[in-house]
Design a protein around this motif. Structure first.
Motif, PDB file in Angstrom:
ATOM      1  N   UNK A  16       0.787  -1.238   0.000  1.00 55.12           N
ATOM      2  CA  UNK A  16       0.000   0.000   0.000  1.00 55.12           C
ATOM      3  C   UNK A  16       0.812   1.276   0.000  1.00 55.12           C
ATOM      4  N   UNK A  17       2.123   1.188  -0.316  1.00 53.14           N
ATOM      5  CA  UNK A  17       2.998   2.350  -0.284  1.00 53.14           C
ATOM      6  C   UNK A  17       3.637   2.578  -1.653  1.00 53.14           C
ATOM      7  N   UNK A  18       3.790   3.830  -2.024  1.00 58.57           N
ATOM      8  CA  UNK A  18       4.432   4.195  -3.286  1.00 58.57           C
ATOM      9  C   UNK A  18       5.844   4.700  -2.998  1.00 58.57           C
ATOM     10  N   UNK A  19       6.835   4.042  -3.572  1.00 65.80           N
ATOM     11  CA  UNK A  19       8.226   4.447  -3.374  1.00 65.80           C
ATOM     12  C   UNK A  19       8.471   5.807  -4.018  1.00 65.80           C
ATOM     13  N   UNK A  20       9.096   6.721  -3.268  1.00 61.96           N
ATOM     14  CA  UNK A  20       9.366   8.064  -3.788  1.00 61.96           C
ATOM     15  C   UNK A  20      10.855   8.348  -3.958  1.00 61.96           C
ATOM     16  N   UNK A  21      11.676   7.952  -3.000  1.00 60.73           N
ATOM     17  CA  UNK A  21      13.114   8.258  -3.052  1.00 60.73           C
ATOM     18  C   UNK A  21      13.920   7.095  -2.503  1.00 60.73           C
ATOM     19  N   UNK A  22      15.100   6.898  -3.081  1.00 65.28           N
ATOM     20  CA  UNK A  22      16.073   5.955  -2.546  1.00 65.28           C
ATOM     21  C   UNK A  22      17.352   6.726  -2.248  1.00 65.28           C
ATOM     22  N   UNK A  23      17.797   6.657  -1.009  1.00 63.99           N
ATOM     23  CA  UNK A  23      19.034   7.315  -0.591  1.00 63.99           C
ATOM     24  C   UNK A  23      20.044   6.222  -0.245  1.00 63.99           C
ATOM     25  N   UNK A  24      21.048   6.047  -1.069  1.00 64.91           N
ATOM     26  CA  UNK A  24      22.066   5.043  -0.780  1.00 64.91           C
ATOM     27  C   UNK A  24      22.989   5.586   0.310  1.00 64.91           C
ATOM     28  N   UNK A  25      23.119   4.822   1.385  1.00 65.74           N
ATOM     29  CA  UNK A  25      23.862   5.303   2.544  1.00 65.74           C
ATOM     30  C   UNK A  25      25.344   5.465   2.219  1.00 65.74           C
ATOM     31  N   UNK A  26      25.935   6.513   2.779  1.00 72.00           N
ATOM     32  CA  UNK A  26      27.334   6.848   2.508  1.00 72.00           C
ATOM     33  C   UNK A  26      28.227   6.389   3.645  1.00 72.00           C
ATOM     34  N   UNK A  27      28.235   5.074   3.839  1.00 67.12           N
ATOM     35  CA  UNK A  27      29.050   4.440   4.864  1.00 67.12           C
ATOM     36  C   UNK A  27      29.713   3.205   4.269  1.00 67.12           C
ATOM     37  N   UNK A  28      30.916   2.895   4.747  1.00 67.47           N
ATOM     38  CA  UNK A  28      31.623   1.705   4.280  1.00 67.47           C
ATOM     39  C   UNK A  28      31.788   0.672   5.392  1.00 67.47           C
ATOM     40  N   UNK A  29      31.003   0.786   6.438  1.00 71.73           N
ATOM     41  CA  UNK A  29      31.118  -0.123   7.580  1.00 71.73           C
ATOM     42  C   UNK A  29      30.957  -1.578   7.151  1.00 71.73           C
TER      43      UNK A  29
END
Length: 318
Positions: A245-258
């Motif tokens: 029931x949700x519409x994807x709007x944005x994807x933020x790729x995390x800026x971590x190399x852990x």
């Protein structure tokens, strides 16, 4: 496998015909608990899942009291922290320069917020300090109690048993939670029913479509078997969100190399470099200022969608 953990065979939650392909087999690397688990991929939709998997009634064996998220989200009850004038001036500058996207939130005015998988309550506590009315859901009784002692209402138990809220929510968040749910689509549908019209959803999940997944496979730090029951790529996550029931709007790729460094640690440890390997495995817990030093490379990989975790924003469908 210990006798108290029962396994179940499950089909693709998107209703696809049973037509799976083997991806990999792995074990619990975080706590070294017994069992070998298999990840399969649906040939129809591409969604990967752990199958067979521990049942909801017995998977608690793989969530001991010293499980990392429970310990890492404790709030230390101390007096007001004194901050120098220089640090106060630098803090907003640092935030603009180093945006790690780990808990990125849509631009909303404070309202009612629900955190699924709130652990010991650190995020709830921070958002309450910003004017939000907060509630939580937490699988672990011990972690839920720690959050409740901060003064917040927290349902102790899985999302499936959580009661309907008194009022709908403006924002629902879940940091590294969706991949743990036995029924992610049913869970998303339930959250959708609890959300106001046009409400937002913010989630973070490991990215099974990343370079890290292809490179490290069963040694991937974020694989986290068998706790992670689903393994999402951006496309399969979109499909699951829409079914919920949700519409994807944005994807933020995390800026971590852990994850990348910890996964390298697993490889080195297995090859006999025990001391160096363990240091890298512990990197996510002790990274500190190293996150800033590694930020340029993390930013570059995230620009191509190749870091190991992603944070998404979605909106309740009309």
């Amino acid at each position: 496998m210990i006798d108290s953990v029962h396994l179940e065979d499950v089909s693709c939650p998107l209703g696809c015909p049973k037509n799976d392909e083997f991806v990999l087999s792995g074990r619990d690397l975080l706590h070294d608990l017994p069992g070998t688990f298999t990840i399969v991929k649906c040939r129809t939709c591409g969604l990967m899942r752990t199958n067979p998997r521990p049942t909801q009634e017995t998977i608690g064996f793989y969530y001991p009291d010293d499980y990392g998220p429970y310990l890492g989200t404790r709030v230390q009850q101390t007096g007001p922290k004194q901050t120098s004038g220089i640090k106060k001036l630098l803090k907003p500058v640092v935030k603009r320069l180093f945006n790690f996207n780990t808990e990125a939130l849509p631009p909303l005015s404070p309202g009612r917020l629900l955190e699924v998988g709130c652990a010991s309550g650190a995020f709830l506590h921070r958002m309450a300090g910003q004017g939000w009315q907060v509630e939580g859901i937490e699988f672990s009784d011990k972690a839920a109690l720690a959050a409740t002692r901060l003064g917040y209402y927290v349902h102790a138990g899985p999302l499936e048993t959580a009661p309907e809220p008194r009022q709908p929510f403006d924002l629902i968040v879940g940091w590294m939670v969706l991949e743990h749910l036995h029924d992610p689509i049913g869970g998303l549908q339930k959250l959708c029913e609890w959300a106001k019209p046009g409400a937002c959803l913010a989630l973070s999940v490991p990215n099974a479509g990343s370079l890290e997944f292809r490179l490290f496979k069963e040694k991937l730090y974020a694989l986290h078997l068998p706790n992670h029951l689903y393994h999402f790529t951006p496309e399969t996550l979109r499909q699951v969100l829409e079914a919920g029931g949700w519409a994807l709007e944005n994807i933020h790729h995390q800026r971590l190399l852990s994850n990348l460094l910890a996964s390298t640690g697993y490889v080195l440890r297995d090859r006999g470099y025990t001391r160096l390997g363990q240091k890298l495995i512990d990197f996510p817990k002790r990274a500190g200022k190293w996150h800033f030093a590694l930020y340029p490379l993390a930013w570059l990989l995230s620009a191509f969608g190749q870091t190991g975790r992603m944070t998404i924003w979605a909106r309740k469908q009309a």
